[in-house]
Design a protein around this motif. Structure first.
Motif, PDB file in Angstrom:
ATOM      1  N   GLU A  32      21.713  20.215 -36.361  1.00 32.19           N
ATOM      2  CA  GLU A  32      22.612  19.137 -36.788  1.00 32.19           C
ATOM      3  C   GLU A  32      22.305  17.833 -36.054  1.00 32.19           C
ATOM      4  O   GLU A  32      22.363  16.757 -36.655  1.00 32.19           O
ATOM      5  CB  GLU A  32      24.062  19.550 -36.580  1.00 32.19           C
ATOM      6  N   HIS A  33      21.965  17.904 -34.775  1.00 33.34           N
ATOM      7  CA  HIS A  33      21.607  16.693 -34.046  1.00 33.34           C
ATOM      8  C   HIS A  33      20.396  16.013 -34.682  1.00 33.34           C
ATOM      9  O   HIS A  33      20.350  14.781 -34.799  1.00 33.34           O
ATOM     10  CB  HIS A  33      21.297  17.006 -32.583  1.00 33.34           C
ATOM     11  N   LEU A  34      19.416  16.806 -35.106  1.00 31.67           N
ATOM     12  CA  LEU A  34      18.198  16.266 -35.718  1.00 31.67           C
ATOM     13  C   LEU A  34      18.402  15.863 -37.170  1.00 31.67           C
ATOM     14  O   LEU A  34      17.473  15.394 -37.817  1.00 31.67           O
ATOM     15  CB  LEU A  34      17.073  17.297 -35.627  1.00 31.67           C
ATOM     16  N   VAL A  35      19.586  16.035 -37.691  1.00 30.76           N
ATOM     17  CA  VAL A  35      19.918  15.786 -39.102  1.00 30.76           C
ATOM     18  C   VAL A  35      18.957  16.578 -39.996  1.00 30.76           C
ATOM     19  O   VAL A  35      18.429  16.075 -40.982  1.00 30.76           O
ATOM     20  CB  VAL A  35      19.894  14.280 -39.452  1.00 30.76           C
ATOM     21  N   GLY A  36      18.737  17.815 -39.605  1.00 34.59           N
ATOM     22  CA  GLY A  36      17.836  18.691 -40.350  1.00 34.59           C
ATOM     23  C   GLY A  36      16.418  18.667 -39.808  1.00 34.59           C
ATOM     24  O   GLY A  36      16.042  17.783 -39.031  1.00 34.59           O
ATOM     25  N   MET A  37      15.638  19.649 -40.229  1.00 41.11           N
ATOM     26  CA  MET A  37      14.241  19.779 -39.816  1.00 41.11           C
ATOM     27  C   MET A  37      13.402  20.019 -41.055  1.00 41.11           C
ATOM     28  O   MET A  37      13.742  20.870 -41.882  1.00 41.11           O
ATOM     29  CB  MET A  37      14.073  20.960 -38.848  1.00 41.11           C
ATOM     30  N   PHE A 267       4.522  19.559 -39.802  1.00 35.29           N
ATOM     31  CA  PHE A 267       5.531  18.740 -40.492  1.00 35.29           C
ATOM     32  C   PHE A 267       6.722  18.347 -39.612  1.00 35.29           C
ATOM     33  O   PHE A 267       7.798  18.076 -40.129  1.00 35.29           O
ATOM     34  CB  PHE A 267       6.073  19.466 -41.741  1.00 35.29           C
ATOM     35  N   ASP A 268       6.551  18.279 -38.301  1.00 37.80           N
ATOM     36  CA  ASP A 268       7.714  17.925 -37.483  1.00 37.80           C
ATOM     37  C   ASP A 268       8.165  16.507 -37.805  1.00 37.80           C
ATOM     38  O   ASP A 268       7.362  15.576 -37.887  1.00 37.80           O
ATOM     39  CB  ASP A 268       7.392  18.035 -35.996  1.00 37.80           C
ATOM     40  N   ASN A 269       9.467  16.332 -37.970  1.00 35.72           N
ATOM     41  CA  ASN A 269      10.006  15.040 -38.388  1.00 35.72           C
ATOM     42  C   ASN A 269       9.781  13.932 -37.370  1.00 35.72           C
ATOM     43  O   ASN A 269       9.820  12.754 -37.737  1.00 35.72           O
ATOM     44  CB  ASN A 269      11.502  15.160 -38.697  1.00 35.72           C
ATOM     45  N   VAL A 270       9.549  14.268 -36.115  1.00 39.01           N
ATOM     46  CA  VAL A 270       9.347  13.202 -35.141  1.00 39.01           C
ATOM     47  C   VAL A 270       8.075  12.406 -35.431  1.00 39.01           C
ATOM     48  O   VAL A 270       7.969  11.234 -35.058  1.00 39.01           O
ATOM     49  CB  VAL A 270       9.337  13.758 -33.696  1.00 39.01           C
TER      50      VAL A 270
END
Length: 363
Positions: A32-37, A267-270
């Motif tokens: 939830e902190h990452l607004v999804g992965m 595919f990491d969102n960062v």
């Protein structure tokens, strides 16, 4: 107006991503902190959580999938994301127009006729039981002769919030992709979140950021009219003259704070969630990470920047740096790579770390 360098932006983002220091959060709290992965494949989120949390076991995420606390479905940028059930119901309506734009093309609409009618029929089908993509397409084609089953399935997958149900993505189990509607799977209706609140969550996990960054992450457009009306945002500048938005009380650590070696999954969102990505990867290295076939391989960070890629096979993690690492960095990569190999391998299995030739992405 204060100016932040790319390095300072990188340190701020890594801090908020818990890539400077692992977090003592639960897996659900981190998702939830990452607004999804992003979860194009089933297994990368396991590595993404392992690298960010002080304590994480495969069963922690597997349990969340099985008890319906988290789901996988098309979300931001029209890609599959792992999100909490609450975020599924609140965020999917916000990005529906992005998914429609990407998938329900004029050509597809001409082929199927009325996409809404196809989606309604698909909803009735899925109310009975979860189905594979082929089963959805074949069942719809019985009522719409002359239309390819694949095209009908594509419309349903885009127009409806379809979640991939377990055992798909459950570690050690896997299974074929089967879909159910989010509403039936979660027993609750979709209700769109307020967009300003979502932008604030993005900044908490990825900021400071430009409006273009928020749009690159979400796939949404024309967000400046939203951010211009948002009170209480901090306005900064990047070293290229762009306006940055941030939360006033968000951490912005010293640019020289140490950044340890960290392994990131595919595919990491960062590495995907900014229009300008110099805070995380040098321009000359981008072709090695963002491949022409659309694959974004697992990568590793050295001093806060992507410095190479990796892959795992049969207990061996193969590390491929973009440039020859120093002896000290090589030792750090070997140590962290062995920890990753142990996380990925079955209990008690032999593990190893192998260094491949530098200068190319993992093939």
């Amino acid at each position: 107006m204060a100016v932040m360098s790319d390095r300072a932006l990188g340190r701020a983002t890594l801090h908020r991503q818990h890539l400077l220091e692992p977090a003592g959060l639960t897996a659900l709290e981190m998702i939830e902190h990452l607004v999804g992965m992003q979860a194009q494949a089933p297994w990368p989120p396991y590595v993404g959580l392992w690298t960010r949390l002080r304590a994480f076991d495969h069963k922690d995420l597997a349990r969340l999938l099985e008890d319906r606390s988290v789901v996988r479905l098309l979300m931001f940028r029209g890609t599959v994301h792992l999100v909490s059930s609450a975020d599924c119901l609140a965020l999917r309506p916000l990005v529906q127009r992005v998914i429609d734009r990407m998938y329900v093309t004029a050509k597809l609409t001409a082929a199927v006729g009325d996409p809404d009618a196809v989606a309604d029929r698909g909803r009735r089908l899925l109310a009975e039981k979860a189905l594979t993509p082929k089963e959805i397409g074949d069942a719809l084609a019985e009522h719409l002769p002359g239309v390819l089953p694949r095209q009908l399935g594509d419309v349903v997958r885009a127009r409806l919030p379809l979640v991939q149900v377990p055992p798909r993505a459950v570690w050690g189990v896997g299974g074929a992709t089967r879909y159910a509607t989010a509403e039936s799977w979660l027993g609750a209706p979709l209700q769109a979140a307020e967009l300003p609140a979502v932008i604030r969550r993005y900044l908490a996990a990825f900021g400071p950021a430009t409006v273009a960054d928020v749009q690159a992450w979400s796939g949404l457009t024309r967000l400046r009219e939203i951010t211009d009306a948002m009170p209480g945002l901090l306005r900064l500048r990047d070293e290229h003259g762009g306006e940055l938005l941030d939360l006033p009380d968000a951490p912005r650590p010293d640019p020289d704070v140490p950044a340890p070696v960290r392994f990131l999954p595919d595919f990491d969102n960062v590495v995907l969630s900014h229009a300008r990505r110099a805070r995380i990867i040098r321009d000359e290295h981008r072709p090695h990470l963002f491949l022409r076939n659309g694959i974004v391989p697992g990568s590793f960070l050295v001093d806060g920047l992507v410095e190479g890629t990796w892959r795992a096979d049969d207990g061996t993690v193969t590390v491929r740096p973009f440039n020859p690492p120093s002896d000290r960095v090589r030792e750090q990569l070997a140590e962290a790579g062995e920890q990753l190999a142990r996380f990925l391998a079955p209990p008690g299995a032999a593990v190893a770390v192998r260094f491949a030739d530098h200068g190319q992405g993992v093939s």
